[in-house]
Design a protein around this motif. Structure first.
Motif, PDB file in Angstrom:
ATOM      1  N   ASP A  32     -50.534 -15.192   8.493  1.00 47.37           N
ATOM      2  CA  ASP A  32     -50.189 -14.028   9.168  1.00 47.37           C
ATOM      3  C   ASP A  32     -50.996 -12.912   8.734  1.00 47.37           C
ATOM      4  O   ASP A  32     -50.825 -12.640   7.857  1.00 47.37           O
ATOM      5  N   THR A  33     -51.783 -12.415  10.044  1.00 49.19           N
ATOM      6  CA  THR A  33     -52.307 -10.904   9.832  1.00 49.19           C
ATOM      7  C   THR A  33     -51.409 -10.033   9.146  1.00 49.19           C
ATOM      8  O   THR A  33     -51.664  -8.663   8.371  1.00 49.19           O
ATOM      9  N   ASP A  34     -49.949  -9.774   9.783  1.00 56.25           N
ATOM     10  CA  ASP A  34     -49.382  -8.810   9.366  1.00 56.25           C
ATOM     11  C   ASP A  34     -49.013  -8.764   7.832  1.00 56.25           C
ATOM     12  O   ASP A  34     -48.652  -7.999   6.783  1.00 56.25           O
ATOM     13  N   GLY A  42     -48.343  -3.711  -0.571  1.00 60.76           N
ATOM     14  CA  GLY A  42     -47.308  -3.396  -0.882  1.00 60.76           C
ATOM     15  C   GLY A  42     -46.345  -2.816  -0.710  1.00 60.76           C
ATOM     16  O   GLY A  42     -44.903  -2.176  -1.433  1.00 60.76           O
ATOM     17  N   ARG A  43     -45.858  -2.757   0.419  1.00 65.32           N
ATOM     18  CA  ARG A  43     -44.868  -2.228   1.279  1.00 65.32           C
ATOM     19  C   ARG A  43     -44.853  -3.343   2.469  1.00 65.32           C
ATOM     20  O   ARG A  43     -45.597  -3.731   3.025  1.00 65.32           O
ATOM     21  N   THR A  44     -43.809  -2.510   3.452  1.00 66.90           N
ATOM     22  CA  THR A  44     -43.657  -3.144   4.647  1.00 66.90           C
ATOM     23  C   THR A  44     -44.701  -1.902   5.788  1.00 66.90           C
ATOM     24  O   THR A  44     -44.847  -0.827   5.739  1.00 66.90           O
ATOM     25  N   ILE A  45     -44.804  -2.392   7.222  1.00 63.59           N
ATOM     26  CA  ILE A  45     -45.574  -1.982   8.495  1.00 63.59           C
ATOM     27  C   ILE A  45     -44.162  -1.209   8.497  1.00 63.59           C
ATOM     28  O   ILE A  45     -45.360  -0.146   8.722  1.00 63.59           O
ATOM     29  N   ALA A  46     -43.588  -0.992   8.941  1.00 56.94           N
ATOM     30  CA  ALA A  46     -42.249   0.180   8.867  1.00 56.94           C
ATOM     31  C   ALA A  46     -43.309   1.309   8.404  1.00 56.94           C
ATOM     32  O   ALA A  46     -43.107   2.026   8.066  1.00 56.94           O
ATOM     33  N   ASN A 114     -35.195  -3.984  17.379  1.00 59.41           N
ATOM     34  CA  ASN A 114     -34.501  -3.273  16.157  1.00 59.41           C
ATOM     35  C   ASN A 114     -35.724  -2.004  15.539  1.00 59.41           C
ATOM     36  O   ASN A 114     -36.440  -1.921  15.802  1.00 59.41           O
ATOM     37  N   ALA A 115     -34.863  -0.901  14.821  1.00 58.35           N
ATOM     38  CA  ALA A 115     -34.849   0.534  14.333  1.00 58.35           C
ATOM     39  C   ALA A 115     -36.592  -0.833  13.395  1.00 58.35           C
ATOM     40  O   ALA A 115     -37.544   0.750  12.372  1.00 58.35           O
ATOM     41  N   ALA A 116     -36.385  -1.644  12.890  1.00 57.61           N
ATOM     42  CA  ALA A 116     -37.229  -2.358  11.920  1.00 57.61           C
ATOM     43  C   ALA A 116     -38.840  -2.704  12.706  1.00 57.61           C
ATOM     44  O   ALA A 116     -40.297  -2.395  11.826  1.00 57.61           O
ATOM     45  N   ARG A 117     -38.768  -1.856  13.612  1.00 61.65           N
ATOM     46  CA  ARG A 117     -40.003  -2.152  14.551  1.00 61.65           C
ATOM     47  C   ARG A 117     -40.009  -0.822  15.181  1.00 61.65           C
ATOM     48  O   ARG A 117     -39.642   0.224  16.124  1.00 61.65           O
ATOM     49  N   PRO A 118     -41.401   0.074  14.208  1.00 57.20           N
ATOM     50  CA  PRO A 118     -41.856   1.255  14.098  1.00 57.20           C
ATOM     51  C   PRO A 118     -41.896   1.929  15.459  1.00 57.20           C
ATOM     52  O   PRO A 118     -41.285   2.592  15.741  1.00 57.20           O
ATOM     53  N   LEU A 119     -42.484   1.481  16.529  1.00 58.86           N
ATOM     54  CA  LEU A 119     -43.020   1.673  18.280  1.00 58.86           C
ATOM     55  C   LEU A 119     -41.679   1.654  18.688  1.00 58.86           C
ATOM     56  O   LEU A 119     -42.079   1.957  19.898  1.00 58.86           O
ATOM     57  N   LEU A 120     -40.587   0.761  18.447  1.00 55.83           N
ATOM     58  CA  LEU A 120     -39.332   0.939  19.620  1.00 55.83           C
ATOM     59  C   LEU A 120     -38.374   1.747  18.958  1.00 55.83           C
ATOM     60  O   LEU A 120     -36.989   1.090  19.104  1.00 55.83           O
ATOM     61  N   ALA A 121     -38.812   2.640  18.603  1.00 56.31           N
ATOM     62  CA  ALA A 121     -37.689   3.831  17.189  1.00 56.31           C
ATOM     63  C   ALA A 121     -36.478   4.329  18.302  1.00 56.31           C
ATOM     64  O   ALA A 121     -35.506   4.328  18.130  1.00 56.31           O
TER      65      ALA A 121
END
Length: 170
Positions: A32-34, A42-46, A114-121
């Protein structure tokens, strides 16, 4: 070397879940590229989006996709926006690409948008629709097969993808 198959589609459609099931059924590895980006950074995509912005993330994503497509011979799942890059789309030409599709109501049900999806805040339904309007034709152009996921279990989607590509289980 190239992947046996590549999964594309919007966030929350089930690429990771279905990708793992497909890899298991086909007796190959899953990538999975993500997940590659999160591991490398070493950090989340968000966090990457917040700290560096979308262009910085897209550059990391483009590199991760190029690496995965050249190194991995199993199932590869791409992040929802990877398809936006013209070079990435060129790399997908000639690959077995499965576009996992879903409608906005299914997206709301699955992700809670949800908020963990940065493009959908903000206003997630409207933003999801707009993202899909911008991306749907790109997913469709890249796809060898389109597999709707609405109202299907991951196992049913996996079966439909195997059938669509006429792939035999290991």
């Amino acid at each position: 070397m190239s992947p046996l198959l590549v999964l594309v589609g919007p966030m929350g459609v089930g690429k990771s879940t279905v990708g793992r099931l497909l890899a298991e059924r086909l007796g190959v590895g899953y990538r999975d590229t993500d997940e590659d980006i999160v591991a490398a950074e070493g950090r989340t995509i968000a966090d990457i989006f917040v700290e560096e912005g979308e262009p910085a993330f897209r550059a990391l994503e483009k590199s991760a996709v190029r690496t995965a497509l050249s190194e991995h011979d199993g199932v590869v799942a791409l992040g929802g926006g990877a398809i936006l890059d013209a070079d990435t789309r060129a790399l997908l030409a000639g690959q077995r690409v499965v576009y996992l599709s879903m409608d906005v109501e299914e997206a709301v049900r699955r992700t809670g948008l949800n908020a963990a999806r940065p493009l959908l805040a903000v206003n997630p339904r409207k933003q999801w629709r707009e993202l899909m309007e911008a991306r749907r034709h790109l997913y469709e152009e890249a796809a060898t097969a389109v597999v709707p996921t609405d109202g299907r279990t991951p196992e049913e989607v996996t079966e439909a993808a195997l059938d669509a590509l006429e792939l035999k289980e290991a």
